[in-house]
Design a protein around this motif. Sequence first.
Motif, mmCIF file in Angstrom:
data_model
loop_
_atom_site.group_PDB
_atom_site.id
_atom_site.type_symbol
_atom_site.label_atom_id
_atom_site.label_comp_id
_atom_site.label_asym_id
_atom_site.label_seq_id
_atom_site.Cartn_x
_atom_site.Cartn_y
_atom_site.Cartn_z
ATOM 1 N N LEU A 62 0.806 -1.349 0.145
ATOM 2 C CA LEU A 62 0.185 0.138 -0.026
ATOM 3 C C LEU A 62 0.792 1.440 0.039
ATOM 4 O O LEU A 62 0.312 2.426 -0.004
ATOM 5 C CB LEU A 62 -1.160 0.026 1.046
ATOM 6 C CG LEU A 62 -2.123 -0.904 1.109
ATOM 7 C CD1 LEU A 62 -3.137 -0.916 2.214
ATOM 8 C CD2 LEU A 62 -2.844 -0.671 -0.151
ATOM 9 N N GLY A 66 -0.811 3.539 -7.181
ATOM 10 C CA GLY A 66 -1.492 2.814 -8.053
ATOM 11 C C GLY A 66 -1.465 3.640 -9.445
ATOM 12 O O GLY A 66 -1.373 4.725 -9.701
ATOM 13 N N ASN A 76 -7.003 4.993 -9.295
ATOM 14 C CA ASN A 76 -6.872 3.641 -9.254
ATOM 15 C C ASN A 76 -7.238 3.182 -7.747
ATOM 16 O O ASN A 76 -6.648 3.973 -6.851
ATOM 17 C CB ASN A 76 -5.243 3.421 -9.723
ATOM 18 C CG ASN A 76 -4.884 1.834 -9.483
ATOM 19 O OD1 ASN A 76 -4.951 1.355 -8.378
ATOM 20 N ND2 ASN A 76 -4.842 1.107 -10.586
ATOM 21 N N THR A 78 -6.511 0.328 -4.708
ATOM 22 C CA THR A 78 -5.900 -0.739 -4.407
ATOM 23 C C THR A 78 -6.716 -1.310 -3.084
ATOM 24 O O THR A 78 -6.535 -0.932 -1.916
ATOM 25 C CB THR A 78 -4.408 -0.737 -3.935
ATOM 26 O OG1 THR A 78 -3.795 -0.168 -5.198
ATOM 27 C CG2 THR A 78 -3.843 -2.201 -3.650
ATOM 28 N N VAL A 80 -7.927 -3.847 -0.275
ATOM 29 C CA VAL A 80 -7.279 -5.055 0.330
ATOM 30 C C VAL A 80 -8.362 -5.600 1.134
ATOM 31 O O VAL A 80 -8.737 -5.066 2.362
ATOM 32 C CB VAL A 80 -6.249 -4.922 1.652
ATOM 33 C CG1 VAL A 80 -5.620 -6.016 2.254
ATOM 34 C CG2 VAL A 80 -5.099 -4.305 0.728
ATOM 35 N N ARG A 84 -7.678 -10.737 -0.620
ATOM 36 C CA ARG A 84 -6.191 -10.451 -0.661
ATOM 37 C C ARG A 84 -5.669 -10.658 0.611
ATOM 38 O O ARG A 84 -4.383 -10.484 0.705
ATOM 39 C CB ARG A 84 -6.056 -9.057 -1.135
ATOM 40 C CG ARG A 84 -6.821 -9.010 -2.585
ATOM 41 C CD ARG A 84 -6.275 -7.425 -3.228
ATOM 42 N NE ARG A 84 -5.086 -7.647 -3.690
ATOM 43 C CZ ARG A 84 -4.501 -6.559 -4.330
ATOM 44 N NH1 ARG A 84 -5.033 -5.304 -4.407
ATOM 45 N NH2 ARG A 84 -3.147 -6.675 -4.761
ATOM 46 N N ALA A 96 -8.279 0.323 1.874
ATOM 47 C CA ALA A 96 -8.120 0.529 0.447
ATOM 48 C C ALA A 96 -6.949 1.885 0.476
ATOM 49 O O ALA A 96 -7.119 2.894 0.873
ATOM 50 C CB ALA A 96 -9.512 0.747 -0.350
ATOM 51 N N ARG A 97 -6.371 1.819 -0.758
ATOM 52 C CA ARG A 97 -5.616 2.988 -1.197
ATOM 53 C C ARG A 97 -6.208 3.409 -2.300
ATOM 54 O O ARG A 97 -6.582 2.916 -3.313
ATOM 55 C CB ARG A 97 -4.010 2.641 -1.173
ATOM 56 C CG ARG A 97 -3.466 3.751 -1.889
ATOM 57 C CD ARG A 97 -1.838 3.711 -2.407
ATOM 58 N NE ARG A 97 -1.300 4.766 -2.941
ATOM 59 C CZ ARG A 97 0.077 5.191 -2.761
ATOM 60 N NH1 ARG A 97 0.750 4.707 -1.751
ATOM 61 N NH2 ARG A 97 0.371 6.279 -3.405
#
Length: 222
Positions: A62, A66, A76, A78, A80, A84, A96-97
């Motif tokens: 993270l 992205g 974007n 990412t 989790v 995941r 999330a990122r």
Amino acid sequence: MAYCTLFLFTLLALASSQAFASDPSPLQDFCVADNSSKVFVNGVVCKDSADVKPEDFFFSGLDKAGDTTKNLVGSNVTLVNVQRLAGLNTLGISIARLDYAPNGGLNPPHTHPRATEVLTVIEGTLYVGFVTSFPNFKLFSKVLNKGDVFVFPEGLIHFQFNIGNVPAVAFAGLSSQNPGLITVANAVFGSNPPISDDVLSKAFQLDKKTVDWLQAQFSNNN
């Protein structure tokens, strides 16, 4: 007397059904997801605790930005979630990122059907908001800067938009191990198979040519 007993029993049954309407609390220290299991349950089957490793509770990456150039909206995410990070199973949380391109990077209007989201801006400036449900459809919006926090209630349509001239970064906590995602435009105009243009043209008060054009834009989930 028998009717009173039956009535009380019915009330207790209804109360119990409401009490267990949401995710139950964990009944053990952890329930690491066994993603190889073929058993389908409301969640993910636990793997044998003897097979659990520290890596089941670990995710790395993270810190990495992205790629915001892969889609037309310039953002974007990412995420989790339990897929995941297996150790999240039954814990009711994910993270999330979010990366946004400068000058208009957008996380378009969407909902998380199973989660409330709390967003923290790490870098940049975002215009964010959510819309309440029928009958008011009221917009609650705010401009956020570095260090600011905003919450999006569960199930409501919300968005984030980078109004700065530099990339923006935010982190989000979500109150589900698998929050789900419904992006409004993609779901409506990019469904598979497509929703009838008769339905969409009437629902959105658009001519069919415009509906067909929109469906073409979203058919590849841009």
